[in-house]
Design a protein around this motif. Sequence first.
Motif, PDB file in Angstrom:
ATOM      1  N   GLU A   9     -11.162   1.317   1.375  1.00 30.09           N
ATOM      2  CA  GLU A   9     -10.867   2.401   2.303  1.00 30.09           C
ATOM      3  C   GLU A   9     -11.015   1.923   3.741  1.00 30.09           C
ATOM      4  OE1 GLU A   9     -12.469   6.871   3.250  1.00 30.09           O
ATOM      5  OE2 GLU A   9     -12.704   6.066   1.234  1.00 30.09           O
ATOM      6  N   ASP A  10     -12.003   1.073   4.005  1.00 32.48           N
ATOM      7  CA  ASP A  10     -12.206   0.549   5.345  1.00 32.48           C
ATOM      8  C   ASP A  10     -11.040  -0.316   5.796  1.00 32.48           C
ATOM      9  OD1 ASP A  10     -14.634   1.841   5.531  1.00 32.48           O
ATOM     10  OD2 ASP A  10     -15.803   0.068   4.986  1.00 32.48           O
ATOM     11  N   ASP A  11     -10.309  -0.920   4.864  1.00 34.56           N
ATOM     12  CA  ASP A  11      -9.179  -1.771   5.190  1.00 34.56           C
ATOM     13  C   ASP A  11      -7.931  -0.973   5.544  1.00 34.56           C
ATOM     14  OD1 ASP A  11     -10.782  -3.953   4.639  1.00 34.56           O
ATOM     15  OD2 ASP A  11      -9.979  -4.241   2.622  1.00 34.56           O
ATOM     16  N   LEU A  12      -7.918   0.315   5.233  1.00 33.72           N
ATOM     17  CA  LEU A  12      -6.752   1.155   5.479  1.00 33.72           C
ATOM     18  C   LEU A  12      -6.744   1.677   6.911  1.00 33.72           C
ATOM     19  CD1 LEU A  12      -6.710   3.260   2.194  1.00 33.72           C
ATOM     20  CD2 LEU A  12      -5.244   1.330   2.771  1.00 33.72           C
ATOM     21  N   ASP A  13      -5.550   1.946   7.408  1.00 40.00           N
ATOM     22  CA  ASP A  13      -5.361   2.552   8.715  1.00 40.00           C
ATOM     23  C   ASP A  13      -6.008   3.934   8.708  1.00 40.00           C
ATOM     24  OD1 ASP A  13      -4.334   4.024  10.867  1.00 40.00           O
ATOM     25  OD2 ASP A  13      -2.389   3.017  10.781  1.00 40.00           O
ATOM     26  N   PRO A  14      -6.910   4.227   9.650  1.00 40.15           N
ATOM     27  CA  PRO A  14      -7.611   5.519   9.634  1.00 40.15           C
ATOM     28  C   PRO A  14      -6.662   6.721   9.754  1.00 40.15           C
ATOM     29  CG  PRO A  14      -8.230   4.228  11.565  1.00 40.15           C
ATOM     30  CD  PRO A  14      -7.361   3.365  10.721  1.00 40.15           C
ATOM     31  N   ILE A  15      -5.556   6.578  10.438  1.00 42.82           N
ATOM     32  CA  ILE A  15      -4.593   7.674  10.542  1.00 42.82           C
ATOM     33  C   ILE A  15      -3.971   7.939   9.184  1.00 42.82           C
ATOM     34  CG2 ILE A  15      -2.357   8.355  11.523  1.00 42.82           C
ATOM     35  CD1 ILE A  15      -3.277   6.978  14.133  1.00 42.82           C
ATOM     36  N   LYS A  16      -3.615   6.869   8.475  1.00 41.10           N
ATOM     37  CA  LYS A  16      -3.033   7.034   7.143  1.00 41.10           C
ATOM     38  C   LYS A  16      -4.039   7.666   6.183  1.00 41.10           C
ATOM     39  CE  LYS A  16       0.354   3.398   7.612  1.00 41.10           C
ATOM     40  NZ  LYS A  16       0.826   2.094   7.200  1.00 41.10           N
ATOM     41  N   VAL A  17      -5.278   7.257   6.279  1.00 46.66           N
ATOM     42  CA  VAL A  17      -6.328   7.823   5.431  1.00 46.66           C
ATOM     43  C   VAL A  17      -6.473   9.317   5.719  1.00 46.66           C
ATOM     44  CG1 VAL A  17      -8.817   7.829   4.954  1.00 46.66           C
ATOM     45  CG2 VAL A  17      -7.584   5.657   5.155  1.00 46.66           C
ATOM     46  N   THR A  18      -6.491   9.677   6.984  1.00 43.64           N
ATOM     47  CA  THR A  18      -6.620  11.087   7.375  1.00 43.64           C
ATOM     48  C   THR A  18      -5.470  11.915   6.829  1.00 43.64           C
ATOM     49  OG1 THR A  18      -7.832  10.515   9.381  1.00 43.64           O
ATOM     50  CG2 THR A  18      -6.733  12.661   9.354  1.00 43.64           C
ATOM     51  N   ILE A  19      -4.255  11.419   6.977  1.00 43.64           N
ATOM     52  CA  ILE A  19      -3.082  12.155   6.493  1.00 43.64           C
ATOM     53  C   ILE A  19      -3.129  12.280   4.976  1.00 43.64           C
ATOM     54  CG2 ILE A  19      -0.562  12.098   6.299  1.00 43.64           C
ATOM     55  CD1 ILE A  19      -0.605  10.748   9.143  1.00 43.64           C
ATOM     56  N   LEU A  20      -3.445  11.195   4.295  1.00 47.38           N
ATOM     57  CA  LEU A  20      -3.534  11.247   2.836  1.00 47.38           C
ATOM     58  C   LEU A  20      -4.598  12.238   2.371  1.00 47.38           C
ATOM     59  CD1 LEU A  20      -3.148   7.516   1.745  1.00 47.38           C
ATOM     60  CD2 LEU A  20      -1.604   9.413   1.215  1.00 47.38           C
ATOM     61  N   ARG A  21      -5.750  12.229   3.025  1.00 45.12           N
ATOM     62  CA  ARG A  21      -6.822  13.155   2.643  1.00 45.12           C
ATOM     63  C   ARG A  21      -6.379  14.611   2.812  1.00 45.12           C
ATOM     64  NH1 ARG A  21     -11.526  11.151   1.172  1.00 45.12           N
ATOM     65  NH2 ARG A  21     -12.171   9.102   1.853  1.00 45.12           N
ATOM     66  N   HIS A  22      -5.665  14.908   3.876  1.00 45.70           N
ATOM     67  CA  HIS A  22      -5.204  16.277   4.086  1.00 45.70           C
ATOM     68  C   HIS A  22      -4.102  16.650   3.095  1.00 45.70           C
ATOM     69  CE1 HIS A  22      -7.635  16.175   7.714  1.00 45.70           C
ATOM     70  NE2 HIS A  22      -7.523  17.490   7.712  1.00 45.70           N
ATOM     71  N   LEU A  23      -3.241  15.724   2.773  1.00 46.51           N
ATOM     72  CA  LEU A  23      -2.229  16.001   1.751  1.00 46.51           C
ATOM     73  C   LEU A  23      -2.896  16.238   0.402  1.00 46.51           C
ATOM     74  CD1 LEU A  23       0.534  13.442   2.750  1.00 46.51           C
ATOM     75  CD2 LEU A  23       0.709  15.943   2.858  1.00 46.51           C
TER      76      LEU A  23
END
Length: 93
Positions: A9-23
């Motif tokens: 998870e730390d290797d992922l783009d934080p914006i992408k992580v945020t969007i995925l979590r909200h989806l």
Amino acid sequence: MVNASAQHEDDLDPIKVTILRHLWEASQESDGKAWSLAKLSKRTCVPMSTLRRTLSEFEDAGIVEVTNHEDGRIFAALNDTGIELFPTLFSTQ
């Protein structure tokens, strides 16, 4: 020792992580109903241009479905593949 999924998870783009979590939240809260891009942008605090670009990447990866309505509104939701993949990426049940 670092948890492998936390490191991933730390290797992922934080914006992408945020969007995925909200989806993911949308898929869990609203019985899989898609959220409008306006709602996603507001909830994630991600500018619309960044959101659209990221959703396009997710759509190309085959994990998100983006739909355009006749009235011009655009909606996004995790598809079955995205819903299946999310828990393995983020150790969510």
